[in-house]
Design a protein around this motif. Structure first.
Motif, PDB file in Angstrom:
ATOM      1  N   UNK A 106     -60.390 -15.696 -78.864  1.00 49.55           N
ATOM      2  CA  UNK A 106     -61.310 -14.693 -79.414  1.00 49.55           C
ATOM      3  C   UNK A 106     -60.690 -13.312 -79.235  1.00 49.55           C
ATOM      4  N   UNK A 107     -60.549 -12.588 -80.334  1.00 51.41           N
ATOM      5  CA  UNK A 107     -59.918 -11.264 -80.294  1.00 51.41           C
ATOM      6  C   UNK A 107     -60.931 -10.136 -80.178  1.00 51.41           C
ATOM      7  N   UNK A 108     -62.161 -10.388 -80.679  1.00 53.00           N
ATOM      8  CA  UNK A 108     -63.178  -9.333 -80.701  1.00 53.00           C
ATOM      9  C   UNK A 108     -64.558  -9.945 -80.496  1.00 53.00           C
ATOM     10  N   UNK A 109     -65.378  -9.248 -79.718  1.00 52.99           N
ATOM     11  CA  UNK A 109     -66.774  -9.636 -79.525  1.00 52.99           C
ATOM     12  C   UNK A 109     -67.635  -8.438 -79.911  1.00 52.99           C
ATOM     13  N   UNK A 110     -68.415  -8.591 -80.974  1.00 53.89           N
ATOM     14  CA  UNK A 110     -69.345  -7.537 -81.391  1.00 53.89           C
ATOM     15  C   UNK A 110     -70.704  -7.857 -80.762  1.00 53.89           C
ATOM     16  N   UNK A 111     -71.170  -6.974 -79.907  1.00 51.87           N
ATOM     17  CA  UNK A 111     -72.466  -7.155 -79.256  1.00 51.87           C
ATOM     18  C   UNK A 111     -73.500  -6.350 -80.039  1.00 51.87           C
ATOM     19  N   UNK A 141     -66.353 -15.674 -86.601  1.00 53.59           N
ATOM     20  CA  UNK A 141     -65.665 -15.372 -87.857  1.00 53.59           C
ATOM     21  C   UNK A 141     -64.159 -15.417 -87.631  1.00 53.59           C
ATOM     22  N   UNK A 142     -63.486 -16.304 -88.320  1.00 56.32           N
ATOM     23  CA  UNK A 142     -62.028 -16.318 -88.313  1.00 56.32           C
ATOM     24  C   UNK A 142     -61.557 -15.594 -89.557  1.00 56.32           C
ATOM     25  N   UNK A 172     -58.051 -13.937 -90.829  1.00 61.67           N
ATOM     26  CA  UNK A 172     -56.647 -13.637 -90.597  1.00 61.67           C
ATOM     27  C   UNK A 172     -56.284 -13.841 -89.139  1.00 61.67           C
ATOM     28  N   UNK A 173     -55.749 -12.795 -88.514  1.00 63.88           N
ATOM     29  CA  UNK A 173     -55.355 -12.874 -87.108  1.00 63.88           C
ATOM     30  C   UNK A 173     -56.489 -12.580 -86.150  1.00 63.88           C
ATOM     31  N   UNK A 174     -57.666 -12.305 -86.676  1.00 63.55           N
ATOM     32  CA  UNK A 174     -58.803 -11.975 -85.819  1.00 63.55           C
ATOM     33  C   UNK A 174     -59.775 -13.154 -85.728  1.00 63.55           C
ATOM     34  N   UNK A 175     -60.269 -13.384 -84.514  1.00 66.07           N
ATOM     35  CA  UNK A 175     -61.351 -14.332 -84.283  1.00 66.07           C
ATOM     36  C   UNK A 175     -62.476 -13.536 -83.651  1.00 66.07           C
ATOM     37  N   UNK A 176     -63.523 -13.313 -84.414  1.00 71.10           N
ATOM     38  CA  UNK A 176     -64.565 -12.353 -84.067  1.00 71.10           C
ATOM     39  C   UNK A 176     -65.861 -13.093 -83.756  1.00 71.10           C
TER      40      UNK A 176
END
Length: 281
Positions: A95-100, A48-49, A51-55
């Protein structure tokens, strides 16, 4: 905001384990097994892109384990996690965040990798915050006998040691503006199910509560679940919400179908529409 389905490869699991008490004569119609009773499953992630986050949601199994271990799961397919991300035009360090969703090997193994010399582990996404639930993390590092063989310390502890581990239940400010984190306790303790708001639509990464469209009927619950009766209750609640609110379900393990919408019929919950993610957006 942009959403991308990410293919992290395929693997095989026992059909009976994937469908629990449901007879093979039922599930083999949609998920035919090979001579060893194994069915092929996807390891599908979501990028998911925003804004400033790539999740990134989930990371597949990775390739840290030796060839003998890999052979148990018959990993196959032409792509892997990193190749798929790069094919969408992104790099690992973006990648700014990885949701596991949870820390079973087929969902978090790709989060950590060997370094070039295979002397120590490093983060696949060096600039990312890795998110899990604190109660789930505790269950993963102190596993019960049922889940012990699917929680690997080399997939989990290096994240903590790198200082990149964060807990969704321990933050004061909401980390994502367009993602709500739902939880479930049937498959494993406090599994995360991100609910994404995209242009007025809701997309639920339903994780292993409903791993494929074949698992939509309430009794179709995996033998891997620690609390199968609770999974059935959680499925009923979530699928009712999906029907009432026209949610799109994103499947992590369905071998061919990425997404589906749900309807209620006289015989229970059924697929209304299914297909690729981009067809629903």
């Amino acid at each position: 905001m942009k959403l991308h389905s990410i293919d992290a490869g395929n693997f095989k699991l026992d059909g009976g384990a994937m469908f629990g008490v449901v007879p093979k004569s039922f599930w083999q119609k949609t998920n035919p097994a090979d001579e060893n009773n194994l069915c092929s499953w996807a390891m599908r992630c979501l990028l998911i892109e925003d804004g400033n986050q790539l999740i990134l949601i989930d990371t597949g199994m990775g390739d840290k384990q030796d060839d003998k271990w890999q052979s148990y799961y018959y990993r196959h397919g032409e792509v892997d996690l990193v190749k798929s991300i790069r094919a969408k035009g992104y790099a690992e360090n973006e990648v700014t965040d990885v949701i596991l969703s949870h820390l079973h090997f087929d969902h978090c193994g790709g989060a950590v990798k060997w370094n070039a010399d295979r002397t120590h582990f490093e983060m696949t996404f060096p600039n990312a915050r890795y998110w899990t639930h604190s109660a789930h993390f505790e269950s993963a590092i102190h596993p019960n006998q049922r889940e012990k063989s699917t929680f690997f310390k080399e997939n989990i502890l290096p994240i903590q040691e790198a200082g990149q581990l964060f807990f969704t239940d321990k933050v004061i400010e909401k980390p994502f503006s367009n993602i709500e984190i739902l939880t479930a306790d049937g498959h494993t303790e406090k599994m995360l199910m991100p609910l994404i708001t995209y242009q007025g639509k809701k997309i639920l990464f339903i994780a292993d509560t409903v791993p494929s469209q074949s698992h939509i009927p309430i009794p179709y619950v995996m033998g891997y679940d620690v609390r199968p009766l609770q999974t059935m209750e959680e499925k009923s609640v979530l699928l009712n919400q999906a029907v009432e609110n026209d949610w799109i379900l994103f499947f992590d393990h369905d071998p061919t179908v990425e997404c589906a919408s749900i309807k209620m019929t006289e015989k229970g919950f059924k697929v209304k529409d299914n297909g690729r993610l981009d067809a629903f957006l």
